[in-house]
Scaffold this motif. Structure first.
Motif, PDB file in Angstrom:
ATOM      1  N   LEU A 292      11.649  13.590  -2.621  1.00 47.93           N
ATOM      2  CA  LEU A 292      10.893  13.471  -3.433  1.00 47.93           C
ATOM      3  C   LEU A 292      10.392  12.467  -4.313  1.00 47.93           C
ATOM      4  O   LEU A 292       9.425  11.842  -4.178  1.00 47.93           O
ATOM      5  N   TYR A 293      11.235  12.291  -4.928  1.00 48.11           N
ATOM      6  CA  TYR A 293      11.574  10.468  -5.287  1.00 48.11           C
ATOM      7  C   TYR A 293      11.291   9.644  -5.387  1.00 48.11           C
ATOM      8  O   TYR A 293      10.528   8.543  -4.844  1.00 48.11           O
ATOM      9  N   GLU A 294      12.478   9.177  -3.559  1.00 43.95           N
ATOM     10  CA  GLU A 294      11.379   8.462  -2.834  1.00 43.95           C
ATOM     11  C   GLU A 294      10.576   7.915  -2.474  1.00 43.95           C
ATOM     12  O   GLU A 294      10.050   6.686  -2.235  1.00 43.95           O
ATOM     13  N   SER A 295      10.093   9.588  -1.510  1.00 47.46           N
ATOM     14  CA  SER A 295       8.952   8.817  -1.341  1.00 47.46           C
ATOM     15  C   SER A 295       7.390   9.135  -2.113  1.00 47.46           C
ATOM     16  O   SER A 295       6.513   8.467  -1.849  1.00 47.46           O
ATOM     17  N   VAL A 296       7.611   9.654  -3.234  1.00 48.22           N
ATOM     18  CA  VAL A 296       6.406   9.002  -4.341  1.00 48.22           C
ATOM     19  C   VAL A 296       6.783   7.675  -4.401  1.00 48.22           C
ATOM     20  O   VAL A 296       5.762   7.148  -4.259  1.00 48.22           O
ATOM     21  N   LEU A 297       8.072   7.243  -5.844  1.00 48.69           N
ATOM     22  CA  LEU A 297       8.271   6.146  -5.771  1.00 48.69           C
ATOM     23  C   LEU A 297       7.450   5.094  -4.780  1.00 48.69           C
ATOM     24  O   LEU A 297       7.148   3.986  -5.140  1.00 48.69           O
ATOM     25  N   LYS A 298       8.073   4.669  -3.309  1.00 53.08           N
ATOM     26  CA  LYS A 298       7.823   4.031  -2.341  1.00 53.08           C
ATOM     27  C   LYS A 298       7.171   4.149  -1.406  1.00 53.08           C
ATOM     28  O   LYS A 298       6.275   3.407  -0.726  1.00 53.08           O
ATOM     29  N   GLY A 299       6.218   5.478  -1.817  1.00 51.27           N
ATOM     30  CA  GLY A 299       4.813   5.945  -1.313  1.00 51.27           C
ATOM     31  C   GLY A 299       3.584   5.617  -1.880  1.00 51.27           C
ATOM     32  O   GLY A 299       2.535   5.087  -1.114  1.00 51.27           O
ATOM     33  N   ILE A 300       3.794   5.695  -3.316  1.00 53.57           N
ATOM     34  CA  ILE A 300       2.797   5.154  -4.286  1.00 53.57           C
ATOM     35  C   ILE A 300       1.867   4.034  -3.789  1.00 53.57           C
ATOM     36  O   ILE A 300       0.983   3.975  -4.058  1.00 53.57           O
ATOM     37  N   VAL A 301       2.844   3.015  -3.771  1.00 51.26           N
ATOM     38  CA  VAL A 301       2.680   1.632  -3.975  1.00 51.26           C
ATOM     39  C   VAL A 301       1.853   0.631  -2.667  1.00 51.26           C
ATOM     40  O   VAL A 301       0.668  -0.127  -2.830  1.00 51.26           O
TER      41      VAL A 301
ATOM     42  N   ILE B 178      -0.737   3.480  -1.332  1.00 51.35           N
ATOM     43  CA  ILE B 178      -1.867   4.202  -1.171  1.00 51.35           C
ATOM     44  C   ILE B 178      -3.186   4.016  -2.143  1.00 51.35           C
ATOM     45  O   ILE B 178      -2.511   3.722  -3.398  1.00 51.35           O
ATOM     46  N   ASN B 179      -3.447   3.515  -1.338  1.00 47.72           N
ATOM     47  CA  ASN B 179      -5.381   3.662  -1.487  1.00 47.72           C
ATOM     48  C   ASN B 179      -6.606   4.174  -0.805  1.00 47.72           C
ATOM     49  O   ASN B 179      -6.321   4.505  -0.526  1.00 47.72           O
ATOM     50  N   TRP B 180      -7.268   3.934  -1.162  1.00 45.17           N
ATOM     51  CA  TRP B 180      -8.003   4.669  -0.314  1.00 45.17           C
ATOM     52  C   TRP B 180      -8.600   3.335   0.969  1.00 45.17           C
ATOM     53  O   TRP B 180      -8.375   4.654   2.127  1.00 45.17           O
ATOM     54  N   SER B 181      -8.262   2.708   1.490  1.00 44.05           N
ATOM     55  CA  SER B 181      -8.658   2.027   2.485  1.00 44.05           C
ATOM     56  C   SER B 181      -7.142   2.163   3.157  1.00 44.05           C
ATOM     57  O   SER B 181      -6.970   1.793   4.728  1.00 44.05           O
ATOM     58  N   PHE B 182      -5.751   2.446   3.363  1.00 46.74           N
ATOM     59  CA  PHE B 182      -5.043   3.416   3.380  1.00 46.74           C
ATOM     60  C   PHE B 182      -5.395   4.385   4.416  1.00 46.74           C
ATOM     61  O   PHE B 182      -4.559   4.349   5.676  1.00 46.74           O
ATOM     62  N   PHE B 183      -6.579   4.680   4.110  1.00 49.13           N
ATOM     63  CA  PHE B 183      -6.380   6.181   4.478  1.00 49.13           C
ATOM     64  C   PHE B 183      -7.721   6.149   5.569  1.00 49.13           C
ATOM     65  O   PHE B 183      -8.521   6.297   6.863  1.00 49.13           O
ATOM     66  N   THR B 184      -8.181   4.327   5.084  1.00 50.10           N
ATOM     67  CA  THR B 184      -9.548   4.498   6.416  1.00 50.10           C
ATOM     68  C   THR B 184      -9.399   3.257   7.411  1.00 50.10           C
ATOM     69  O   THR B 184     -10.552   2.844   8.205  1.00 50.10           O
TER      70      THR B 184
ATOM     71  N   TRP C 201       5.232  -2.170   7.657  1.00 48.96           N
ATOM     72  CA  TRP C 201       5.442  -0.845   8.764  1.00 48.96           C
ATOM     73  C   TRP C 201       6.804  -0.645   7.850  1.00 48.96           C
ATOM     74  O   TRP C 201       5.900   1.168   8.092  1.00 48.96           O
ATOM     75  N   ILE C 202       7.342  -0.407   7.493  1.00 48.06           N
ATOM     76  CA  ILE C 202       7.863   0.490   6.848  1.00 48.06           C
ATOM     77  C   ILE C 202       7.552   0.357   4.847  1.00 48.06           C
ATOM     78  O   ILE C 202       7.596   2.064   5.505  1.00 48.06           O
ATOM     79  N   ALA C 203       6.658  -0.119   4.929  1.00 54.38           N
ATOM     80  CA  ALA C 203       6.376  -0.001   3.652  1.00 54.38           C
ATOM     81  C   ALA C 203       5.273   1.756   4.022  1.00 54.38           C
ATOM     82  O   ALA C 203       4.688   2.711   3.140  1.00 54.38           O
ATOM     83  N   ASP C 204       4.228   1.063   5.170  1.00 49.14           N
ATOM     84  CA  ASP C 204       3.672   2.010   5.700  1.00 49.14           C
ATOM     85  C   ASP C 204       4.114   3.168   6.080  1.00 49.14           C
ATOM     86  O   ASP C 204       3.525   4.561   5.666  1.00 49.14           O
ATOM     87  N   ALA C 205       5.474   3.714   6.151  1.00 52.02           N
ATOM     88  CA  ALA C 205       5.547   4.537   6.513  1.00 52.02           C
ATOM     89  C   ALA C 205       6.154   5.468   5.554  1.00 52.02           C
ATOM     90  O   ALA C 205       6.025   7.013   5.451  1.00 52.02           O
ATOM     91  N   TRP C 206       6.550   5.058   4.664  1.00 52.23           N
ATOM     92  CA  TRP C 206       7.282   5.404   3.406  1.00 52.23           C
ATOM     93  C   TRP C 206       5.940   6.448   2.684  1.00 52.23           C
ATOM     94  O   TRP C 206       5.248   7.768   1.927  1.00 52.23           O
ATOM     95  N   GLY C 207       4.681   5.593   2.574  1.00 55.09           N
ATOM     96  CA  GLY C 207       2.950   6.299   2.339  1.00 55.09           C
ATOM     97  C   GLY C 207       2.268   7.010   3.442  1.00 55.09           C
ATOM     98  O   GLY C 207       1.938   7.834   2.741  1.00 55.09           O
ATOM     99  N   ALA C 208       3.006   6.884   4.553  1.00 57.28           N
ATOM    100  CA  ALA C 208       2.829   8.016   5.609  1.00 57.28           C
ATOM    101  C   ALA C 208       3.648   9.171   5.149  1.00 57.28           C
ATOM    102  O   ALA C 208       3.344  10.365   5.306  1.00 57.28           O
ATOM    103  N   THR C 209       4.957   8.912   4.624  1.00 60.54           N
ATOM    104  CA  THR C 209       5.229  10.074   3.886  1.00 60.54           C
ATOM    105  C   THR C 209       5.205  11.028   3.646  1.00 60.54           C
ATOM    106  O   THR C 209       5.131  12.599   3.750  1.00 60.54           O
ATOM    107  N   LEU C 210       4.207  10.363   2.404  1.00 63.25           N
ATOM    108  CA  LEU C 210       3.916  10.882   0.691  1.00 63.25           C
ATOM    109  C   LEU C 210       3.069  11.838   1.427  1.00 63.25           C
ATOM    110  O   LEU C 210       3.021  12.874   1.338  1.00 63.25           O
ATOM    111  N   VAL C 211       1.945  11.644   2.226  1.00 61.59           N
ATOM    112  CA  VAL C 211       0.952  12.333   2.396  1.00 61.59           C
ATOM    113  C   VAL C 211       1.783  13.343   3.450  1.00 61.59           C
ATOM    114  O   VAL C 211       1.156  14.680   3.377  1.00 61.59           O
ATOM    115  N   LEU C 212       2.085  13.445   4.282  1.00 66.20           N
ATOM    116  CA  LEU C 212       2.953  14.438   4.887  1.00 66.20           C
ATOM    117  C   LEU C 212       3.432  15.384   3.956  1.00 66.20           C
ATOM    118  O   LEU C 212       3.111  16.263   4.092  1.00 66.20           O
TER     119      LEU C 212
END
Lengths: 303, 333
Positions: free
Chosen positions: A35-44, A46-52, A267-278
């Motif tokens: 949880l710590y890793e995915s929040v720490l590395k995923g949150i950076v 994540i913004n609106w365009s990450f979903f669009t 891509w690695i950064a996006d992978a963490w973002g997607a992990t946080l969402v999942l």
């Protein structure tokens, strides 16, 4: 220091208690770390365009100007599509199957169906993936379906439905088994035919538990990755409705798997973002389902 | 619960003996859906046999103990496929997972049912259940980007320098001749251990919960401590359920794919060290299937057939054990 026998026994009992508490602690550490890793590395990221936005081209923002982080729009779309296809197959079959096991299945044959369903839930999902690959491949070889369905969102949806069916059937059965017999008897005593008693009275009494079981099965399918590697090997584009169900799509788990193995920082950064969402999605569903069951049936619930 | 919905004692009046036609249709429809489970089961076995037919007839039984996976013919090495490294890798990682995961899971189950103060029980079991909700690809990314570097720089070298120096017993942890990348059986075993904990601990908990309180009270009234009660009164009664739980966890470890493929290193060899890149059946299929074709693809399908066989045996044994034990409810997953 010397203890008498009783003190020793009591002390040992306490030592075991502490050791068992330690076991719980050790199990919580990886959960906390995940949880710590995915929040720490995923949150950076994540913004609106990450979903669009769709997935980006691979690049390194340190050396390439104009390197985009893109987003997971096409992954979310693919995941929703996969869920839609697999749920459309698995929920009717699973729920009807569960009804049969609960309302008609009190005999040897029902017992063996139950047994097979339980065994089937233990079959590795990668095996389900190659089974469905073989199914589509052999059908295409016989000329019964076009070959381009073998690696597509449709075949992957079928594979996910194979994983869901036994789960839905068993949770539905257990949910209906909680409906008191007097409810059934009351309906039958009024002269209602059994099919009507089951569909309009038993099923609606156990509805919330059945829905919860279905939700947990959908959650399981949402996080499933192995069959997608075999069958729905990703796409960087959005779903084209005009191109039909034989096109490959991306999906959240597949994107994560694909991006992790790459060496591209975006891509690695996006992978963490997607992990946080999942993770948020899965924990949300799981918590909601368990709370719903607990409120209704006390601790333990159906699953 | 298991005999819930029979409509005992309700005999329809004589003039309504005839079954309602809707009932027949409904029964057929729901029965057909229930049989789909059986159909998927049978279909899986037939399809995999059929799709890997050429591979099966070409390699025969020696496929199982062949050590080489070579899809590209060269003058020195002909095309050949053998499953032994993958089978051994699967057994090794699952064994490691059980070695680490079983004591932890049983400890958790005992703590949560027997020893924990009431107010801790709810939150703790909730957290353990959350572990079950984490998808395997998340374990995979955490494993590949966090655990593997950590193992490679911290854990593996220090294990090799300490336990690895112990003669005989420390042999599996002996220093690696190929250095420490962090990939390998040990890392895969640790990830698998974490992943089987929710399965084994929750099914074991059901087993402990099914033990009648009389037994506990009897032991306590004779002056037994909490631990003695658990060991002498509770454990013998729940033994069978715990064994079923362990077998179920083993089935899960054997088939886990994504988390393993991202940390095991994917080298098709019988690894000489726990720290060296290795392979498992599931990880090799996931790693290779996309780029394979022809005979190699059939070989991978045959590998899948082997995995299906192993997991069916394990799961059938697990369900037989659990079915005969005193509790059968709540064994869904």
């Amino acid at each position: 220091m010397k203890f008498d026998r009783d003190t020793r026994r009591k002390l040992f009992s306490h030592v075991v208690s502490v050791a068992c508490l330690l076991c719980v602690g050790i199990a919580i550490i990886p959960l906390g770390s995940i949880l710590y890793e995915s929040v720490l590395k995923g949150i950076v990221v994540i913004n609106w365009s990450f979903f669009t936005e769709n997935q980006p081209l691979p690049c390194n923002p340190q050396f390439q100007s104009g390197c985009q982080f893109g987003g997971i729009f096409n992954s979310i779309e693919g995941t929703l599509l996969l869920i839609g296809i697999s749920a459309a197959i698995a929920l009717p079959l699973g729920i009807l199957g569960g009804i049969y096991l609960s309302e008609f299945g009190r005999h040897r044959f029902g017992d063996s169906l139950r047994f097979f369903a339980d065994v089937l839930t233990g079959v590795p999902s990668i095996v389900v993936g190659i089974v469905v690959f073989s199914l589509f491949f052999l059908l295409a070889q016989q000329g019964l379906i076009p070959t381009n369905y073998t690696l597509s969102v449709l075949s992957a949806g079928v594979a996910l439905s194979f994983i869901m069916i036994p789960i839905v059937a068993r949770t539905c059965e257990e949910a209906l088994a909680l409906v008191p017999n007097s409810t059934r008897e009351a309906a039958l005593a009024l002269g209602v035919p059994k099919w009507k008693a089951v569909t309009s009275i038993v099923l609606s009494t156990g509805r919330s538990a059945v829905m919860t079981g279905a939700l947990l099965a959908i959650a399981r399918a949402t996080g499933e990755t192995a069959p997608l590697i075999i069958l729905d090997a990703g796409s960087q584009f959005s779903f084209q409705p005009s191109a039909g169900l034989h096109q490959p799509t991306s999906s959240l788990p597949f994107s994560i798997y694909n991006w992790v193995q790459s060496a591209y920082p975006n891509w690695i950064a996006d992978a963490w973002g997607a992990t946080l969402v999942l993770v948020v999605l899965m924990l949300g569903i799981s918590v909601a389902a368990r709370l719903a069951l607990r409120n209704k049936y006390g601790e333990g619930g159906v699953v | 619960m298991s005999h819930g919905p029979t409509v005992a004692g309700v005999t329809p009046p004589p003039h309504r003996r005839r079954t309602h036609p809707g009932d027949l249709i409904f029964r057929g429809l729901s029965g057909g859906s229930a049989v789909s489970v059986l159909a998927i089961f049978v279909l899986s076995i037939i399809l995999l046999f059929e799709a890997s037919r050429d591979s099966l007839s070409r390699w025969g039984l020696p496929f199982l103990w062949g050590q080489v996976w070579n899809p590209n013919a060269t003058p020195l090495s002909p095309i050949v496929f053998g499953a032994l490294p993958a089978i051994l890798g699967t057994l090794e990682t699952s064994f490691l997972a059980m070695l680490i995961g079983v004591p932890l899971s049983i400890g958790i189950a005992i703590f949560l049912t027997e020893l924990s103060p009431g107010w801790l029980r709810g939150p703790f079991s909730f957290v353990i259940e959350l572990l079950a909700a984490i998808p395997s690809v998340v374990f995979g990314i955490w494993g590949a980007l966090f655990l593997v570097p950590y193992m490679g720089t911290q854990v593996d070298p220090s294990l090799a320098a300490t336990i690895g120096r112990v003669p005989l017993l420390g042999a599996p942890f002996a220093p690696s001749p190929v250095g420490y990348t962090g990939d390998g059986s040990l890392t895969a075993g640790i990830i698998l251990a974490i992943m089987v904990i929710p399965t084994i601990s929750s099914v074991s908990r059901e087993a402990f919960k099914a033990v009648p309180n009389d037994l506990r009270e009897a032991a306590l009234s004779l002056g037994a401590t909490r631990w003695e009660t658990t060991r002498l009164a509770v454990f013998p009664y729940a033994k069978r359920g715990v064994l079923g739980a362990i077998t179920l966890g083993l089935g899960r470890a054997v088939g886990e794919t994504i988390a393993v493929v991202l940390v095991i290193g994917n080298s098709y060899t019988i690894a000489k060290s726990l720290y060296a890149p290795a392979v498992s059946i599931a990880s090799w299929i996931a790693n290779t299937f996309g780029e394979s074709s022809g005979l190699e693809r059939e070989g991978l399908l045959e590998l899948g057939l082997v995995l299906l066989g192993i997991s069916l045996i394990i799961n059938v044994v697990a369900r037989l054990i659990l079915r005969r034990s005193v509790f059968t409810e709540g064994m869904g997953t």
